[in-house]
Design an enzyme around this catalytic site. Structure first.
Site, mmCIF file in Angstrom:
data_model
loop_
_atom_site.group_PDB
_atom_site.id
_atom_site.type_symbol
_atom_site.label_atom_id
_atom_site.label_comp_id
_atom_site.label_asym_id
_atom_site.label_seq_id
_atom_site.Cartn_x
_atom_site.Cartn_y
_atom_site.Cartn_z
ATOM 1 N N HIS A 100 44.157 0.346 20.555
ATOM 2 C CA HIS A 100 44.496 -1.288 20.756
ATOM 3 C C HIS A 100 44.401 -1.961 19.550
ATOM 4 O O HIS A 100 45.111 -3.160 19.157
ATOM 5 C CB HIS A 100 43.923 -1.985 21.920
ATOM 6 C CG HIS A 100 44.080 -1.532 23.252
ATOM 7 N ND1 HIS A 100 45.362 -1.419 23.640
ATOM 8 C CD2 HIS A 100 43.314 -0.961 24.236
ATOM 9 C CE1 HIS A 100 45.181 -0.894 24.995
ATOM 10 N NE2 HIS A 100 43.849 -0.473 25.203
ATOM 11 N N HIS A 120 43.295 -7.796 14.713
ATOM 12 C CA HIS A 120 44.578 -8.013 15.379
ATOM 13 C C HIS A 120 45.665 -8.003 14.252
ATOM 14 O O HIS A 120 45.344 -9.046 13.465
ATOM 15 C CB HIS A 120 44.585 -9.015 16.079
ATOM 16 C CG HIS A 120 43.631 -8.919 17.348
ATOM 17 N ND1 HIS A 120 43.893 -8.572 18.828
ATOM 18 C CD2 HIS A 120 42.433 -9.231 17.456
ATOM 19 C CE1 HIS A 120 42.888 -8.589 19.642
ATOM 20 N NE2 HIS A 120 41.711 -9.047 18.824
ATOM 21 N N GLU A 133 46.002 -14.099 16.459
ATOM 22 C CA GLU A 133 45.941 -14.489 17.925
ATOM 23 C C GLU A 133 45.901 -15.669 17.954
ATOM 24 O O GLU A 133 46.687 -16.368 18.805
ATOM 25 C CB GLU A 133 44.777 -13.788 18.726
ATOM 26 C CG GLU A 133 44.766 -12.263 18.602
ATOM 27 C CD GLU A 133 44.302 -11.771 19.991
ATOM 28 O OE1 GLU A 133 43.046 -11.618 20.071
ATOM 29 O OE2 GLU A 133 44.987 -11.268 20.789
ATOM 30 N N HIS A 182 37.992 -10.418 14.532
ATOM 31 C CA HIS A 182 37.094 -10.842 15.562
ATOM 32 C C HIS A 182 35.809 -10.059 15.349
ATOM 33 O O HIS A 182 35.745 -8.954 15.527
ATOM 34 C CB HIS A 182 37.779 -10.651 16.983
ATOM 35 C CG HIS A 182 38.772 -11.536 17.082
ATOM 36 N ND1 HIS A 182 39.870 -11.242 18.189
ATOM 37 C CD2 HIS A 182 39.212 -12.866 16.523
ATOM 38 C CE1 HIS A 182 40.661 -12.474 18.202
ATOM 39 N NE2 HIS A 182 40.193 -13.246 17.487
HETATM 40 ZN ZN ZN Z 1 40.042 -9.518 19.562
#
Ligand code: ZN
Length: 307
Positions: free
Chosen positions: A84, A114, A125, A138
């Site tokens: 991911h 991301h 995000e 993050h």
């Molecule tokens: Zn994240």
């Protein structure tokens, strides 16, 4: 015992053994349907959000993050392709113990990225006033008042995540190369690499640690628990276009698949009745400041016109 519990959670957390498979693309396992397998994904305080600066509220109790906190080097760092995201798991990460910035003692245990899919430029995000950046970092911490990360994960204010926007600039970011140089070693799903030369996480933060947004939200991936104290820094960090392309084209999302990790962001969720704070003198919302500025300039003009 504690370390074992912590490790167990890190691995279950990243290998999505919490339940059904989930993906970022549309379909039965896509974001619109995460709530079918993970109840919390459909609740009221979800992340990410589009931060409307004009609607944020100044909070004079919020202070500036102290850069020296982030200079401590973790005991162990493992770079991982979890299918991911690109992630670094930490053991013995630094702890933020400053009530001016976070409501508890929070220890860093992983960070991840991301980013936009191939040939796309939008992949963060969080959005600011409708603007989505290329990527978002993050850094995930847990509240050490809980016995384990697993326990903290489900509690109000159990986690604190620092979000840093990543924009594309003209120069190579040598800090990001610490993640990109070994990327060929973790190209396949679930591959990992232990760093022999470790480094501090502070190098991924922007210069300005004083201006940020603060709100209560959730994990942005299943199981979407609403346990996160969010900090989103205003100032982005920059990477070169070549670095962005390396990120976009290096990691495979699944075994025996050529699908690349990327476009791995969730769209902004409804704010509902949540408040977004930022450090600053209480009472002075950016909107009132703007109105005051206009009124002052009108008065100055009116005064000038009298003569
Ligand atoms: Zn994240």
């Amino acid at each position: 015992m504690f370390k074992l519990a912590a490790l167990f959670v890190i691995f279950t957390f990243t290998e999505c053994t919490y339940g059904a498979t989930w993906v970022y693309s549309q379909g039965p396992y896509g974001p619109e349907n995460w709530l079918n397998s993970y109840d919390a994904c459909g609740t009221m305080s979800q992340s990410p959000i589009d931060i409307v600066h004009g609607a944020t509220v100044a909070d004079e109790k919020l202070g500036k993050f102290n850069r020296t906190t982030f200079t401590a080097i973790p005991d162990k760092m493992t770079l991982l392709n979890n299918g991911h995201a690109l992630q670094v798991n930490l053991e013995g990460g630094y702890t933020v113990s400053d009530r001016n910035v976070l409501p508890g003692d929070y220890q860093a245990f992983q960070f991840h990225l991301h980013w936009a899919a191939v040939n796309q430029s939008r992949g963060s995000e969080h959005w600011i006033d409708g603007k989505q950046y290329f990527a978002e970092l993050h850094i995930v911490h847990y509240n050490t008042k809980y016995a384990s990360i697993g326990e903290a994960l489900t509690q109000h204010e159990g986690l604190a995540v620092l979000g840093v926007f990543v924009a594309i600039g003209s120069e190579t970011n040598e800090n990001i190369d610490l993640l990109l140089n070994p990327i060929a070693q973790i190209q396949q799903y679930n591959q990992q690499m232990i760093y022999s030369s470790k480094f501090d996480i502070g190098r991924f933060l922007p210069e300005d640690l004083e201006n940020y947004y603060r709100y209560s939200g959730s994990l942005t991936t299943p199981p979407c628990f609403e346990s996160v104290v969010w900090t989103v820094f205003n100032e982005p960090i920059y990477i070169s276009r070549a670095q962005a392309e390396t990120l976009q084209t290096s990691l495979y999302a699944r075994a025996n698949s050529t699908d690349l990790v990327g476009g791995n962001y969730r769209l902004p969720q409804p704010l509902h009745d949540r408040k977004i704070s930022r450090p600053g003198k209480s009472g002075a919302s950016p909107l009132t400041s703007t109105i005051l500025l206009h009124v002052t300039s009108m008065l100055v003009t009116a005064y000038a016109l009298r003569f």
